[in-house]
Motif scaffolding. Structure first.
Motif, PDB file in Angstrom:
ATOM      1  N   LYS A 237     -12.586 -12.695 -28.472  1.00 12.31           N
ATOM      2  CA  LYS A 237     -12.637 -12.164 -27.110  1.00 12.31           C
ATOM      3  C   LYS A 237     -13.490 -13.060 -26.217  1.00 12.31           C
ATOM      4  CE  LYS A 237     -13.997  -8.038 -24.490  1.00 12.31           C
ATOM      5  NZ  LYS A 237     -14.628  -6.696 -24.558  1.00 12.31           N
ATOM      6  N   ILE A 238     -13.032 -13.272 -24.997  1.00 12.29           N
ATOM      7  CA  ILE A 238     -13.782 -14.046 -24.006  1.00 12.29           C
ATOM      8  C   ILE A 238     -14.164 -13.122 -22.867  1.00 12.29           C
ATOM      9  CG2 ILE A 238     -13.726 -15.991 -22.394  1.00 12.29           C
ATOM     10  CD1 ILE A 238     -11.739 -17.374 -24.251  1.00 12.29           C
ATOM     11  N   GLU A 239     -15.471 -13.032 -22.624  1.00  9.53           N
ATOM     12  CA  GLU A 239     -15.971 -12.194 -21.540  1.00  9.53           C
ATOM     13  C   GLU A 239     -15.814 -12.912 -20.202  1.00  9.53           C
ATOM     14  OE1 GLU A 239     -16.750  -9.229 -21.975  1.00  9.53           O
ATOM     15  OE2 GLU A 239     -17.378  -8.992 -24.068  1.00  9.53           O
ATOM     16  N   PRO A 240     -15.736 -12.182 -19.097  1.00  6.29           N
ATOM     17  CA  PRO A 240     -15.570 -12.819 -17.781  1.00  6.29           C
ATOM     18  C   PRO A 240     -16.686 -13.792 -17.428  1.00  6.29           C
ATOM     19  CG  PRO A 240     -15.158 -10.462 -17.641  1.00  6.29           C
ATOM     20  CD  PRO A 240     -15.699 -10.706 -19.017  1.00  6.29           C
ATOM     21  N   PHE A 241     -17.875 -13.564 -17.973  1.00  2.00           N
ATOM     22  CA  PHE A 241     -19.017 -14.417 -17.642  1.00  2.00           C
ATOM     23  C   PHE A 241     -19.194 -15.580 -18.619  1.00  2.00           C
ATOM     24  CE2 PHE A 241     -20.227 -10.422 -19.701  1.00  2.00           C
ATOM     25  CZ  PHE A 241     -20.694 -10.886 -20.933  1.00  2.00           C
ATOM     26  N   ASP A 242     -18.371 -15.678 -19.651  1.00  4.70           N
ATOM     27  CA  ASP A 242     -18.448 -16.812 -20.576  1.00  4.70           C
ATOM     28  C   ASP A 242     -18.013 -18.098 -19.879  1.00  4.70           C
ATOM     29  OD1 ASP A 242     -19.385 -15.556 -22.906  1.00  4.70           O
ATOM     30  OD2 ASP A 242     -17.381 -14.855 -23.426  1.00  4.70           O
TER      31      ASP A 242
ATOM     32  N   ALA B 122     -20.603 -33.592 -20.170  1.00  5.54           N
ATOM     33  CA  ALA B 122     -19.504 -34.085 -19.329  1.00  5.54           C
ATOM     34  C   ALA B 122     -18.145 -33.812 -19.952  1.00  5.54           C
ATOM     35  CB  ALA B 122     -19.667 -35.585 -19.071  1.00  5.54           C
ATOM     36  N   VAL B 123     -18.093 -33.683 -21.267  1.00 12.55           N
ATOM     37  CA  VAL B 123     -16.800 -33.430 -21.916  1.00 12.55           C
ATOM     38  C   VAL B 123     -16.201 -32.099 -21.457  1.00 12.55           C
ATOM     39  CG1 VAL B 123     -17.421 -34.815 -23.930  1.00 12.55           C
ATOM     40  CG2 VAL B 123     -17.822 -32.349 -23.976  1.00 12.55           C
ATOM     41  N   PHE B 124     -17.052 -31.180 -21.008  1.00 13.10           N
ATOM     42  CA  PHE B 124     -16.547 -29.877 -20.580  1.00 13.10           C
ATOM     43  C   PHE B 124     -15.879 -29.932 -19.208  1.00 13.10           C
ATOM     44  CE2 PHE B 124     -20.011 -28.501 -23.548  1.00 13.10           C
ATOM     45  CZ  PHE B 124     -19.149 -28.106 -24.559  1.00 13.10           C
ATOM     46  N   GLU B 125     -15.879 -31.112 -18.590  1.00  7.27           N
ATOM     47  CA  GLU B 125     -15.097 -31.295 -17.368  1.00  7.27           C
ATOM     48  C   GLU B 125     -13.604 -31.359 -17.684  1.00  7.27           C
ATOM     49  OE1 GLU B 125     -16.565 -34.755 -15.356  1.00  7.27           O
ATOM     50  OE2 GLU B 125     -18.671 -34.140 -15.558  1.00  7.27           O
ATOM     51  N   VAL B 126     -13.258 -31.680 -18.943  1.00  6.27           N
ATOM     52  CA  VAL B 126     -11.839 -31.835 -19.275  1.00  6.27           C
ATOM     53  C   VAL B 126     -11.400 -30.956 -20.444  1.00  6.27           C
ATOM     54  CG1 VAL B 126     -11.760 -34.193 -18.385  1.00  6.27           C
ATOM     55  CG2 VAL B 126     -12.311 -33.813 -20.804  1.00  6.27           C
ATOM     56  N   THR B 127     -12.326 -30.302 -21.100  1.00  6.42           N
ATOM     57  CA  THR B 127     -11.949 -29.445 -22.217  1.00  6.42           C
ATOM     58  C   THR B 127     -12.980 -28.331 -22.354  1.00  6.42           C
ATOM     59  OG1 THR B 127     -11.236 -29.414 -24.533  1.00  6.42           O
ATOM     60  CG2 THR B 127     -13.197 -30.718 -24.017  1.00  6.42           C
ATOM     61  N   ASP B 128     -12.783 -27.483 -23.350  1.00  5.64           N
ATOM     62  CA  ASP B 128     -13.699 -26.372 -23.611  1.00  5.64           C
ATOM     63  C   ASP B 128     -14.035 -26.345 -25.094  1.00  5.64           C
ATOM     64  OD1 ASP B 128     -13.679 -25.116 -20.942  1.00  5.64           O
ATOM     65  OD2 ASP B 128     -11.569 -24.704 -21.394  1.00  5.64           O
ATOM     66  N   ARG B 129     -14.877 -25.397 -25.451  1.00  5.88           N
ATOM     67  CA  ARG B 129     -15.115 -25.119 -26.865  1.00  5.88           C
ATOM     68  C   ARG B 129     -13.957 -24.272 -27.386  1.00  5.88           C
ATOM     69  NH1 ARG B 129     -19.778 -24.127 -23.999  1.00  5.88           N
ATOM     70  NH2 ARG B 129     -21.589 -25.439 -24.537  1.00  5.88           N
ATOM     71  N   VAL B 130     -13.559 -24.538 -28.626  1.00  2.00           N
ATOM     72  CA  VAL B 130     -12.514 -23.708 -29.237  1.00  2.00           C
ATOM     73  C   VAL B 130     -13.074 -22.298 -29.428  1.00  2.00           C
ATOM     74  CG1 VAL B 130     -11.051 -23.373 -31.241  1.00  2.00           C
ATOM     75  CG2 VAL B 130     -11.555 -25.688 -30.443  1.00  2.00           C
ATOM     76  N   TRP B 131     -12.311 -21.322 -28.952  1.00  2.18           N
ATOM     77  CA  TRP B 131     -12.745 -19.925 -29.091  1.00  2.18           C
ATOM     78  C   TRP B 131     -11.512 -19.036 -29.115  1.00  2.18           C
ATOM     79  CZ3 TRP B 131     -17.391 -18.354 -30.504  1.00  2.18           C
ATOM     80  CH2 TRP B 131     -17.696 -17.000 -30.436  1.00  2.18           C
ATOM     81  N   MET B 132     -11.288 -18.390 -30.262  1.00  2.00           N
ATOM     82  CA  MET B 132     -10.105 -17.545 -30.421  1.00  2.00           C
ATOM     83  C   MET B 132     -10.434 -16.061 -30.320  1.00  2.00           C
ATOM     84  SD  MET B 132      -7.476 -19.483 -30.703  1.00  2.00           S
ATOM     85  CE  MET B 132      -6.314 -18.226 -31.247  1.00  2.00           C
TER      86      MET B 132
ATOM     87  N   LEU C 183     -15.112 -21.688 -22.804  1.00  2.00           N
ATOM     88  CA  LEU C 183     -14.500 -21.177 -24.029  1.00  2.00           C
ATOM     89  C   LEU C 183     -13.002 -21.066 -23.806  1.00  2.00           C
ATOM     90  CD1 LEU C 183     -16.890 -18.233 -25.021  1.00  2.00           C
ATOM     91  CD2 LEU C 183     -16.990 -20.614 -25.789  1.00  2.00           C
ATOM     92  N   SER C 184     -12.218 -21.520 -24.781  1.00  2.13           N
ATOM     93  CA  SER C 184     -10.764 -21.470 -24.628  1.00  2.13           C
ATOM     94  C   SER C 184     -10.095 -21.661 -25.988  1.00  2.13           C
ATOM     95  CB  SER C 184     -10.287 -22.571 -23.679  1.00  2.13           C
ATOM     96  OG  SER C 184      -8.882 -22.732 -23.745  1.00  2.13           O
ATOM     97  N   PRO C 185      -8.976 -21.010 -26.224  1.00  2.00           N
ATOM     98  CA  PRO C 185      -8.221 -21.293 -27.456  1.00  2.00           C
ATOM     99  C   PRO C 185      -7.747 -22.738 -27.547  1.00  2.00           C
ATOM    100  CG  PRO C 185      -7.443 -19.273 -26.420  1.00  2.00           C
ATOM    101  CD  PRO C 185      -8.349 -19.936 -25.430  1.00  2.00           C
ATOM    102  N   ASP C 186      -7.675 -23.414 -26.401  1.00  2.00           N
ATOM    103  CA  ASP C 186      -7.162 -24.783 -26.377  1.00  2.00           C
ATOM    104  C   ASP C 186      -8.261 -25.834 -26.314  1.00  2.00           C
ATOM    105  OD1 ASP C 186      -4.443 -23.966 -26.359  1.00  2.00           O
ATOM    106  OD2 ASP C 186      -4.648 -23.438 -24.243  1.00  2.00           O
TER     107      ASP C 186
END
Length: 797
Positions: A449-454, A437-447, A457-460
Motif C-alpha cells: 500500500k502507498i499512502e498519499p503522503f509517501d 538525483a536518481v529519484f528524478e527519473v525513478t522511484d523505490r520499488v514498492w508493491m 514509491l512505485s511498483p515500477d
C-alpha cells in the motif's frame, strides 16, 4: 494430514507415473554412484572393494528430494513450454544437480569427455569430490547453476534477483530446512513484496522439509502443517503441501502441486499484463515438500536408523571397502534402482526416459539465464564531461562528491530504461548517501500500500531498498548472474554484514573465469560511503573501514579497491567500474562537502594511472630527490595530508616535499602480485629508495604495509590510519583521535626527516600547542576550530 485440504493430485495415468519414477531412479542412481564408485558404473559385475572410492565425500540426505523436484519441473516445462531455472539451496545437493544435467545431455555437451556412455558414466562418478575433479556442491562447474550453496542462506534472495526484469522466467528455488534457519533466508521470504508481475518473472519457492540437518532436527520440520500454513500465508504465499514417502502417491501429489503453482503464477501475471492493478499484493504459490531424509536409501546401517534421520545426511554407509556387510548394503541399495531398466547396454539413458527432459535451451542445465554472460548487453553510459566539476584552482571548490555521482547514475537509468537492465540497490540509504538525483527519473520499488503522503514509491521503481544488506547483496548477485547490471551503495561500517556473501561471489567469479563456457557477467560494484571519517553524528559503532582488508585477500585479478579523493575522480572510477566484467569493485568515497582537487582531464589521467605525484602540491622542483614524501589514499586523508604539507611548506620553506596520491589501492602491490601493481622502478621513482614516507590512509594502517612489504623503501614507509579510536565527536576530532590529522602528520614528518627535529623543534612545539588548543576548543564549543572548518588549500612558501 489432510492433503486434499491444500492441493489436488494431477491426472497422470499409470504409464506417465512410471516414466517419471524411473527418471527419478536414474538421477538417484547417478547421485549414489558419484559419492561411492570409482569403477563398475552400471554394476555389470558384483560390486567389489576396489570399485569404491578410498575417500567417500558428498551428501546423500537432501539429494533424492532434489532429484524428485527436478523430475517434476521437467514435466511442467515440457507440458507448458516454460522458461525455468533451478536454484539448489541445500548446499550439498551437488550429486543431484550433476546427475540431472547429465541426464539432460547438457553436461556431455559442455564436457565431451563425460559422454553418455558407460565409460563417460565412469568418469562422471570418478570426478566427483575427487582430486582434479569437481566439488561436491552445485558449483560453477555445474551447468544450470547460479548458486553454489557453499554457505547456506542465500538461495531464495538469489532467485528473486534473477527474476527481476525477467518477465518470462520462472525461478524454481529449493530451500533446505536447515538453510531455512538462517537469518538471511528468513528475511528473503519478504522478497515477494518486491516482485511486480507486470514486468518481473516469478519465483517458485519449494521448502524441502526432510526433517534434519547435520545432527539435529530442523525447526520448521517440527512445526505442524496448520501453523506452517499460517506462517507462510502471513509472509504472503499460498503454500501447497506435498507429504509422504510412497513414490506413486508422492508423484501424483507433486504433479498436482506443480500444476496448481504454474496455473496460479500464470493467472497472477495475466492479470497484471492486462493492466489490472491488484487491490492487494498477489499471493504467490510455494510448495512445501515433506519427504524422508535420505529417501530411497538404506533404512538402517549396523542396526541404527538412517533413512528419515540425520544419519542419512552425508555418507549413509561408510565402510564399504573394509566391511563386507557395508559393501552389500551399498550394492543392494544401488541395484534397488534397477539400472538395467534405466540405461541402455552402452550406458545411455533409455530413449523413453530421455524423452522426458525438455529440449535445447528449455533444459534447466542449458537455460541461458543460468549463464548470464550469454544475455549480457553493454551498459549505456553518458559522457563524463557532462557532470564534471569545474576546478579552476585546487581546493577552492567544495561540493558533496556523491551528489555528483547521483546525477550520473540518474542518467544511466534513463539511457538504459528501454533495456530494463540496470538497478540500484541499498539498505534504505540512497537519499542518505546523496544519490537522491536518481529519484528524478525513478522511484523505490514498492508493491504494498502507498499512502498519499509517501514519496518516491512505485511498483515500477528501479531503486531496490530494504533494511537488509543481505537482501540487497543477494538480489544484486542474482541480477548480475542472469546478465544485468547494478550498483550497491552502503554505509561503510555495515557492509561487513555481507562479508561472507562477498567471499562466496568472489570465489564463484574466480572459478567461472577458468571455465570457457561460462561467459563474463557484469562486475559487482560497491560504493561505500558515510564512511569512518564522517560518522561523527553516529559514533564508534559506525566507524569501521575494514571491508577493504577482506577484499584485498581475494584473488588479485578479481578485486579492485578505489579511493577517489574528489568528485571528478569518483565519476571516472564509477564509469570505469560499471563497464567492467567478472570483477568486484569497491569504491570508498565520502558524502559530506569536501574540497575538490582535480579537473576532469587531470582526474582521468590520474585515475588511469591509479597513482601519481601531485606536482602542484609539492615543492621539490628540480631536485633529484625530495627530503620527504607525503602520500595519501582516501578523501579525508588527502585533505589532511595537503593541510600538513601547507603547514610544513610555510614553517620550513627549505624542506623539499613530494605529494603522492593513490586512487587505485592495488597499484601499491608489485606487478607480480596484482595486474594493477606498478613496477618496482616506478615505485622507487615515486616513493624514493631511502627517503621517509608519511602515508595517510583511509583504513587500518597494516594493509598499506602488507601491500608494500616487498618494495625497496618499505622500512621508511610510516602509515597513519584508523586505529580503532572513535566516538560521537567532530569530524576533525575523529582524525585527531586516530592521529591522522594534519598536526600529527606534520609532526611525524619533522621527526622522520634526519636532523630536522633538531632544527625545527619550535615547529613541533607549536603543532603540539595546536593539538591542545583543539582539544580544549571542541570540548567547550562542540565544533571544530574556525581555522579547521574554514581551511582551504594554500601551497605555502
Amino acid at each position: 494430514m489432510q492433503q486434499e485440504k491444500f492441493i489436488t493430485t494431477a491426472s497422470l495415468d499409470a504409464g506417465e507415473i512410471n516414466l517419471i519414477h524411473r527418471y527419478w531412479c536414474a538421477a538417484n542412481y547417478l547421485s549414489v554412484g558419484q559419492i561411492y564408485l570409482l569403477d563398475n558404473p552400471l554394476l555389470r559385475e558384483p560390486l567389489q572393494a576396489q570399485h569404491i572410492k578410498p575417500r567417500l565425500l558428498g551428501h546423500w540426505g537432501t539429494t533424492p528430494g532434489l532429484n524428485f523436484i527436478y523430475a517434476h519441473l521437467n514435466r511442467v516445462i515440457k507440458a507448458r513450454d516454460l522458461d525455468v531455472i533451478y536454484i539448489c539451496g541445500p548446499g550439498h545437493g551437488g550429486p543431484g544437480m550433476v546427475a540431472n544435467t547429465y541426464l539432460e545431455g547438457i553436461y556431455s555437451e559442455i564436457y565431451p569427455e563425460i559422454a553418455e556412455t558407460t565409460d563417460g558414466m565412469r568418469k562422471l562418478f570418478r570426478q566427483f569430490s575427487f582430486p582434479g575433479g569437481i566439488p561436491s556442491h552445485a558449483a560453477p562447474e555445474t551447468p544450470g547453476s547460479i548458486h553454489e550453496g557453499g554457505e547456506l542462506g542465500y538461495a531464495l534472495v538469489h532467485a528473486y534477483g534473477a527474476a527481476f526484469d525477467n518477465p518470462d522466467l520462472i525461478v524454481a528455488c529449493v530451500v533446505g530446512d536447515g538453510e531455512a534457519e538462517t537469518g538471511p533466508l528468513a528475511a528473503s521470504w519478504h522478497s515477494n513484496k518486491f516482485i511486480n508481475p507486470a514486468r518481473d518473472g516469478a519465483v517458485l519457492p519449494i521448502l524441502h522439509l526432510n526433517g534434519y540437518k547435520i545432527a539435529n532436527p530442523t525447526l520448521l520440520s517440527r512445526i505442524g502443517d496448520e501453523d506452517l500454513k499460517k506462517l507462510f500465508e502471513g509472509y504472503g504465499y499460498e503454500p501447497l503441501f506435498v507429504e509422504g514417502h510412497e513414490p506413486e502417491v508422492m508423484h501424483r501429489l507433486m504433479a498436482g502441486a506443480m500444476d496448481r503453482a504454474m496455473e496460479r503464477i500464470r493467472a497472477i501475471q495475466d492479470r497484471a499484463h492486462g493492466g489490472a492493478s491488484p487491490a492487494e499484493l498477489p499471493r504467490w504459490p510455494m510448495i512445501v515438500l515433506r519427504s524422508p531424509k535420505g529417501w530411497t536409501g538404506p533404512k538402517e546401517v549396523d542396526g541404527k536408523k538412517v533413512e528419515g534421520f540425520w544419519r542419512a545426511h552425508q555418507v549413509p554407509v561408510s565402510g564399504c571397502r573394509e566391511n563386507p556387510d557395508h559393501l552389500k548394503i551399498l550394492e543392494d541399495w544401488m541395484r534397488s534402482y534397477d539400472p538395467e531398466d534405466l540405461f541402455t547396454a552402452d550406458g545411455g539413458l533409455k530413449p523413453e526416459l530421455k524423452a522426458l527432459a525438455p529440449e535445447g535451451d528449455r533444459r534447466m542445465g542449458a537455460n541461458p539465464h543460468a549463464n548470464g554472460g550469454l544475455l549480457r548487453k553493454e551498459l549505456k553510459c553518458p559522457p563524463l564531461a557532462d557532470y564534471a566539476i569545474d576546478v579552476p584552482e585546487p581546493g577552492k571548490t567544495v561540493v558533496q562528491t556523491t551528489e555528483i555521482l547521483g546525477k550520473y547514475l540518474r542518467d544511466i537509468l534513463t539511457l538504459n530504461d528501454a533495456e530494463k537492465n540496470f538497478r540500484i540497490f541499498g539498505p534504505d540509504e540512497t537519499e542518505s548517501n546523496r544519490l537522491g538525483a536518481v529519484f528524478e527519473v525513478t522511484d523505490r520499488v514498492w508493491m504494498e500500500k502507498i499512502e498519499p503522503f509517501d514519496v518516491h514509491l512505485s511498483p515500477d521503481g528501479r531503486v531496490m531498498e530494504v533494511l537488509s544488506e543481505h537482501l540487497c547483496q543477494g538480489w544484486l548477485e542474482g541480477y548480475l548472474l542472469t546478465g544485468r547490471h547494478g550498483f550497491f551503495s552502503c554505509y561503510e561500517a555495515f557492509i561487513h554484514i555481507i562479508d561472507s556473501m562477498f567471499n562466496q561471489h568472489a570465489k564463484w567469479l574466480k572459478v567461472t573465469r577458468e571455465l570457457e563456457w561460462r561467459k563474463p557477467i557484469s562486475s559487482l560494484n560497491y560504493l561505500l560511503t558515510s564512511h569512518v571519517w564522517r560518522q561523527d553524528h553516529n559514533g564508534f559503532s559506525h566507524q569501521d573501514p575494514g571491508f577493504v582488508d577482506l577484499v584485498a585477500n581475494k584473488k588479485a585479478d578479481i578485486v579492485r579497491i578505489y579511493l577517489p579523493p574528489d568528485a571528478n575522480t569518483l565519476l571516472w572510477v564509477a564509469n570505469h567500474c560499471l563497464k567492467t566484467w567478472d570483477r568486484i569493485n569497491v569504491i570508498v568515497a565520502g558524502k559530506q562537502p569536501e574540497p575538490q582537487w582535480l579537473n576532469i582531464e587531470d582526474a582521468a589521467k590520474h585515475c588511469q594511472a591509479g597513482i601519481g605525484i601531485w606536482d602542484w602540491a609539492g615543492n621539490e622542483e628540480d631536485t633529484i630527490s625530495p627530503d620527504l614524501v607525503m602520500a595519501c589514499a582516501g578523501d579525508v586523508p588527502t585533505m589532511e595530508t595537503l593541510a600538513a604539507v601547507s603547514i610544513l611548506r610555510e614553517a620550513i620553506p627549505d624542506l623539499k616535499i613530494r605529494v603522492v596520491n593513490v586512487v587505485d589501492l592495488m597499484t601499491l602491490q608489485s606487478k607480480d602480485q596484482h595486474p594493477h601493481g606498478i613496477t618496482d622502478e616506478d615505485f622507487d621513482q615515486m616513493f624514493t629508495t631511502e627517503r621517509p614516507v608519511i602515508f595517510a590512509y583511509h583504513g587500518y594502517p597494516y594493509l598499506i604495509h602488507r601491500l608494500t612489504y616487498k618494495r625497496t623503501n618499505h622500512q621508511n614507509i610510516h602509515v597513519r590510519g584508523f586505529v580503532e579510536e572513535g566516538t560521537t565527536t567532530t569530524p576533525f576530532d575523529m582524525t585527531v583521535l586516530n592521529q591522522l590529522d594534519r598536526y600529527h602528520l606534520a609532526i611525524e614528518a619533522i621527526e622522520r626527516v634526519p636532523g630536522l627535529k633538531e632544527k625545527a623543534g619550535h615547529v613541533v612545539e607549536s603543532l603540539c600547542g595546536k593539538l591542545q588548543e583543539h582539544f580544549t576548543y571542541v570540548r567547550e564549543h562542540g565544533e571544530d576550530m574556525p581555522e579547521i572548518r574554514d581551511w582551504t588549500w594554500r601551497p605555502g612558501s
